[in-house]
Enzyme design. Structure first.
Site, PDB file in Angstrom:
ATOM      1  N   CYS A  98     -14.726   4.286 -28.066  1.00 47.77           N
ATOM      2  CA  CYS A  98     -15.949   5.099 -28.145  1.00 47.77           C
ATOM      3  C   CYS A  98     -16.557   5.360 -26.775  1.00 47.77           C
ATOM      4  CB  CYS A  98     -16.951   4.399 -29.041  1.00 47.77           C
ATOM      5  SG  CYS A  98     -16.182   3.919 -30.583  1.00 47.77           S
TER       6      CYS A  98
ATOM      7  N   GLY B 297       0.760  -1.245   0.000  1.00 53.84           N
ATOM      8  CA  GLY B 297       0.000   0.000   0.000  1.00 53.84           C
ATOM      9  C   GLY B 297       0.787   1.290   0.000  1.00 53.84           C
TER      10      GLY B 297
ATOM     11  N   GLY C 118       3.415  -3.812  -3.951  1.00 48.57           N
ATOM     12  CA  GLY C 118       3.209  -4.037  -5.380  1.00 48.57           C
ATOM     13  C   GLY C 118       3.627  -2.799  -6.151  1.00 48.57           C
TER      14      GLY C 118
ATOM     15  N   TYR D 280      -9.997   5.495 -11.652  1.00 48.48           N
ATOM     16  CA  TYR D 280      -9.663   6.132 -10.358  1.00 48.48           C
ATOM     17  C   TYR D 280      -9.292   7.605 -10.520  1.00 48.48           C
ATOM     18  CZ  TYR D 280      -8.322   1.176  -9.936  1.00 48.48           C
ATOM     19  OH  TYR D 280      -8.273  -0.188 -10.020  1.00 48.48           O
TER      20      TYR D 280
ATOM     21  N   TYR E 229      -0.517  -1.997 -12.205  1.00 51.53           N
ATOM     22  CA  TYR E 229      -1.946  -1.949 -12.505  1.00 51.53           C
ATOM     23  C   TYR E 229      -2.228  -1.348 -13.879  1.00 51.53           C
ATOM     24  CZ  TYR E 229      -1.830  -2.834  -7.490  1.00 51.53           C
ATOM     25  OH  TYR E 229      -1.543  -3.366  -6.266  1.00 51.53           O
TER      26      TYR E 229
END
Ligand code: LLP
Length: 422
Positions: A346, A239, A277, A318, A375
């Site tokens: 589109c 995190g 990560g 996000y 990600y």
């Protein structure tokens, strides 16, 4: 720090000019720097003075086999959340006894496979999961090493969609029920309690939420020991955020994070486990794309790229910011103007940046969307029947395609036409 810099007027990945790679593999593509991956892993690992920590790279951030293998060779274990990720980690060369299995919905098949190969621990998130794991493990005559993931009810202060440690989130065991559920777990056959686990969210840019959560779980370790449990490990999740823009929020350095943890867990005598990560891979990758058209609207200017939201969903999902750099270094005095940088899909949400100041660009020019190692590729899809884009890894002056671009034939071959339509 990363290894993507202008050299002789061209953005390079380590020693390779990115336009050379574009010529070889076509656009769009993801490009990773092996030296940056290794460096980020090393900086994180070396931040902890106390020896013996397990740094289980969170494979979900970027699960490419060469990425995972690079990190495994540097000393990383793996944090996996599915059978697919488990197989990737093993294939990439991570030893089973350095793999932790997280996630709220592990199936019995996944549990059996992980028990068979002998993973390090299961981070269990609910009572029904405890019961299922107990049954599977008993049937296989094994003892499953478990921690319980505790939801500390702390606000990580990050984007709503990636916060996981508040009471209303689906993750972990409710703080108030923790001791009771540890007691239940101890009475179930086939399970061996080894520790406590916590993870409160992603792209966290302040130390305070971590500190609140880690203090709570450190206190819990003491209570659980007083209750008679043999708590040997404390998994503190991942995190820690990364800087996404030169002028944006700067998250704490891993050294500050580590010294806070050493202070909070001082004297606890546990093995620390981490699941970073983004911190490892985020700034080790970029997405290279070619300008298809420049379009001047009534009051907006658009750069239309050949990459789209199916290749990188983070801005749409996000509201994420990613710096965008031209591959050809702009002159010092180049005039910049605000562009909306968009893809060909589109949907209005298919936009990488709004009002992004860029030098004059022309059709055919290359740009890099920065900080997309985490990600990015893993969340891509084939929307609009756009093939998944290749991934390339650079190491010094060497380059390898580490995921090929599928052909249209490959894409269509997996869809048999229903018999009755033939
Ligand atoms: N451990 C657990 C249990 C997790 O759920 C996660 C991430 C990690 C570790 C790794 O967190 P990191 O160090 O990468 O922050 N797709 C979103 C991020 C989702 C994070 C999910 N869990 C994004 O693009 O921002």
């Amino acid at each position: 720090m990363h290894h993507f810099e202008y050299n002789n007027g061209i953005l390079c990945a380590e020693d390779i000019p990115i336009d050379d790679i574009a010529r070889d593999v076509g656009t769009p593509f993801y490009c990773y720097s092996s030296a940056t991956l290794e460096r980020h892993f090393r900086v994180f690992a070396q931040a902890f003075k106390r020896p013996g920590a397990l740094i289980a790279y969170s494979v979900k951030a970027n699960s490419n086999l060469s990425v995972v293998r690079t990190l495994a060779k540097a000393g990383a274990g793996a944090d996996v959340v599915s059978r697919g990720e488990l197989r990737r980690a093993l294939t990439a060369g991570v030893a089973a006894n350095r793999i932790v299995f997280s996630g709220v919905g592990k199936t019995r098949e996944e549990m059996a496979e992980a028990l068979e190969v002998g993973i390090y621990q299961f981070n269990v998130e609910s009572e029904p999961e405890l019961e299922a794991l107990s049954q599977v493990s008993q049937a296989m005559n094994k003892m499953a090493p478990i921690t319980l993931r505790i939801n500390p009810d702390v606000d990580a202060g990050t984007h709503e969609k990636i916060t996981t440690g508040r009471a209303e989130n689906k993750f972990g065991i409710a703080w108030g029920k923790a001791r009771e559920i540890y007691r239940d777990a101890a009475s179930l056959p086939g399970l061996k309690i080894v520790g406590v686990d916590v993870h409160i969210g992603s792209q966290i840019t302040a130390l305070d939420p971590f500190e609140q959560a880690f203090k709570k779980v450190s206190g819990l370790v003491k209570d659980l020991r007083a209750d008679g449990h043999d708590i040997q490990r404390l998994d503190l999740g991942g995190g820690l955020g990364i800087p996404y823009a030169s002028k944006g929020k700067i998250p704490p350095h891993p050294d500050q994070y580590a010294s806070m943890i050493e202070r909070v867990t001082d004297g606890l005598d546990v093995q620390l486990i981490f699941e970073p990560g983004r911190l490892i891979v985020g700034n080790a990758g970029l997405l290279v794309s070619r300008v298809i058209y420049i379009k001047h609207g009534e009051n907006r200017h658009f750069v239309i790229l050949d990459a789209a939201m199916n290749d990188l969903i983070r801005p749409a999902l996000y509201d994420a910011h990613h710096d965008i750099l031209p591959i050809v270094e702009p002159a010092q005095n180049a005039v910049q103007m605000p562009f909306d940088v968009v893809g060909p899909v589109c949907e209005t949400g298919d936009r990488f940046a709004q009002n992004c100041n860029l030098p004059p660009l022309r059709s055919g020019d290359l740009v890099a969307i920065m900080s997309t190692g985490a990600y990015g590729a893993v969340q891509s899809c084939e929307y609009n029947t756009r093939p998944l884009i290749p991934e390339v890894m650079v190491r010094g002056g060497q380059m390898a395609v580490i995921r090929r671009r599928p052909s249209y034939e490959d894409m269509l071959a997996s869809e048999p036409i229903a018999d009755w339509l033939n």
